[in-house]
Design a protein around this motif. Sequence first.
Motif, PDB file in Angstrom:
ATOM      1  N   PHE A   1      38.101  51.672  71.675  1.00 10.18           N
ATOM      2  CA  PHE A   1      36.901  52.660  71.497  1.00 10.18           C
ATOM      3  C   PHE A   1      38.468  53.154  69.887  1.00 10.18           C
ATOM      4  O   PHE A   1      38.148  54.051  68.896  1.00 10.18           O
ATOM      5  N   LEU A   2      39.704  53.297  70.830  1.00  9.66           N
ATOM      6  CA  LEU A   2      40.414  53.979  69.863  1.00  9.66           C
ATOM      7  C   LEU A   2      41.017  53.150  69.390  1.00  9.66           C
ATOM      8  O   LEU A   2      41.145  53.285  68.327  1.00  9.66           O
ATOM      9  N   ASP A   3      41.250  51.582  69.071  1.00 12.22           N
ATOM     10  CA  ASP A   3      41.309  50.882  68.283  1.00 12.22           C
ATOM     11  C   ASP A   3      41.043  50.902  66.758  1.00 12.22           C
ATOM     12  O   ASP A   3      40.908  50.525  65.812  1.00 12.22           O
ATOM     13  N   HIS A   4      39.723  51.276  66.906  1.00  5.49           N
ATOM     14  CA  HIS A   4      38.408  50.800  66.041  1.00  5.49           C
ATOM     15  C   HIS A   4      38.713  51.651  65.303  1.00  5.49           C
ATOM     16  O   HIS A   4      38.653  51.360  63.701  1.00  5.49           O
ATOM     17  N   PRO A   5      38.620  52.981  65.011  1.00  9.23           N
ATOM     18  CA  PRO A   5      38.605  54.025  63.973  1.00  9.23           C
ATOM     19  C   PRO A   5      40.112  54.552  63.847  1.00  9.23           C
ATOM     20  O   PRO A   5      40.301  54.744  62.039  1.00  9.23           O
TER      21      PRO A   5
ATOM     22  N   PRO B   1      31.807  50.354  72.055  1.00  9.92           N
ATOM     23  CA  PRO B   1      32.905  51.350  71.819  1.00  9.92           C
ATOM     24  C   PRO B   1      32.783  51.145  70.386  1.00  9.92           C
ATOM     25  O   PRO B   1      33.268  52.012  69.274  1.00  9.92           O
ATOM     26  N   GLU B   2      33.308  49.577  69.449  1.00  9.66           N
ATOM     27  CA  GLU B   2      33.088  49.406  68.229  1.00  9.66           C
ATOM     28  C   GLU B   2      31.717  50.306  67.825  1.00  9.66           C
ATOM     29  O   GLU B   2      31.788  50.894  66.194  1.00  9.66           O
ATOM     30  N   LEU B   3      30.918  50.135  68.010  1.00 12.46           N
ATOM     31  CA  LEU B   3      29.112  50.389  67.168  1.00 12.46           C
ATOM     32  C   LEU B   3      29.595  51.920  67.058  1.00 12.46           C
ATOM     33  O   LEU B   3      29.962  53.127  65.914  1.00 12.46           O
ATOM     34  N   ALA B   4      30.245  52.469  68.610  1.00 13.81           N
ATOM     35  CA  ALA B   4      30.104  54.244  68.483  1.00 13.81           C
ATOM     36  C   ALA B   4      31.404  54.493  67.692  1.00 13.81           C
ATOM     37  O   ALA B   4      31.131  55.514  66.452  1.00 13.81           O
ATOM     38  N   ALA B   5      32.426  53.338  66.939  1.00 14.57           N
ATOM     39  CA  ALA B   5      33.538  54.683  66.515  1.00 14.57           C
ATOM     40  C   ALA B   5      33.094  53.843  65.083  1.00 14.57           C
ATOM     41  O   ALA B   5      33.308  54.613  64.131  1.00 14.57           O
ATOM     42  N   GLU B   6      32.292  53.151  65.145  1.00 12.04           N
ATOM     43  CA  GLU B   6      31.198  53.219  63.780  1.00 12.04           C
ATOM     44  C   GLU B   6      30.150  54.142  63.066  1.00 12.04           C
ATOM     45  O   GLU B   6      30.673  54.640  61.864  1.00 12.04           O
TER      46      GLU B   6
END
Length: 290
Positions: free
Chosen positions: A53-57, A272-277
């Motif tokens: 989750f942290l890496d994506h944003p 995580p990727e969807l939430a970060a997007e």
Amino acid sequence: MTALADKISARATPTRFVATNGRTLAYREIGSGPPLILCLRFRGVLDSWDPAFLDHPARSFRVITFDYSGLGQSGGDASYRAEAMARDVIDLADALAVDTFALAGWSIGGLAAQAATCMVPDRVSHLVLIGTTPPGPVEHPSEPIFLETALKPVNDLADETILFFEPASAASRAAAEASHQRIAARRGDRSPEIPPETYIRLLKDRAAPDTFPDPGGYRDFLARGTVPILVISGDHEIVFPAPNWFALSRAWKSLHLVVLPQMGHGPQHEVPELAAEWIASFIRHRAKPR
């Protein structure tokens, strides 16, 4: 930050320390760009965030996580009162010379994020609330299984699945195991877990009829404020049920509400990727009115 630091995963980024207002706050940061500060959940420390989750944003933002005062690796006096946690946010931003920032809070961290936004509204560009509650009285309480599970001295994978995911969904159970493994993958430089005597004392200290007491009028302030607000919740949110936000969807003029199916208290760890997007797009495209 350097180009090399930008490439470090949250799994390996080092813990740093900054002295501010009589205590030392432990924090980590990854990525570069507009600052995004994240506030932790109940019993959370720096290593409670899913690195995916942290890496994506961090591809677009300077993502900053921290331990609250007196918890994890931070010094000072611990408190789960919203104003005290909010002061950690503001003092950390001051110490890092961060003037304006997006602010996100998960669970009890959402209380901190809302309080900080009310305290320094000119400095918060966007407010993101994950699995949390609005200020003041709410109609729908937590499910009893939450405290029964959350207050155990040690939470194993089965407990985490109950607390943060949807046990009735096979996909959610699989996501819980994957997230657990990602979080556990960090080796060394980990924040110590919060001992039971500490988190029970902090819960007793903040005990009140409302989960998020509102003597200062936070609810009214946020309702009429201009800071864009994004709420992300699972449809089976056992801690802070999503329906408590429904009545506010028109009353709060800047509120955006996303409810995810067959998910629980930690949707940003399940997808995580969807939430970060969603968070990144929200920050890019929903600006404060001028």
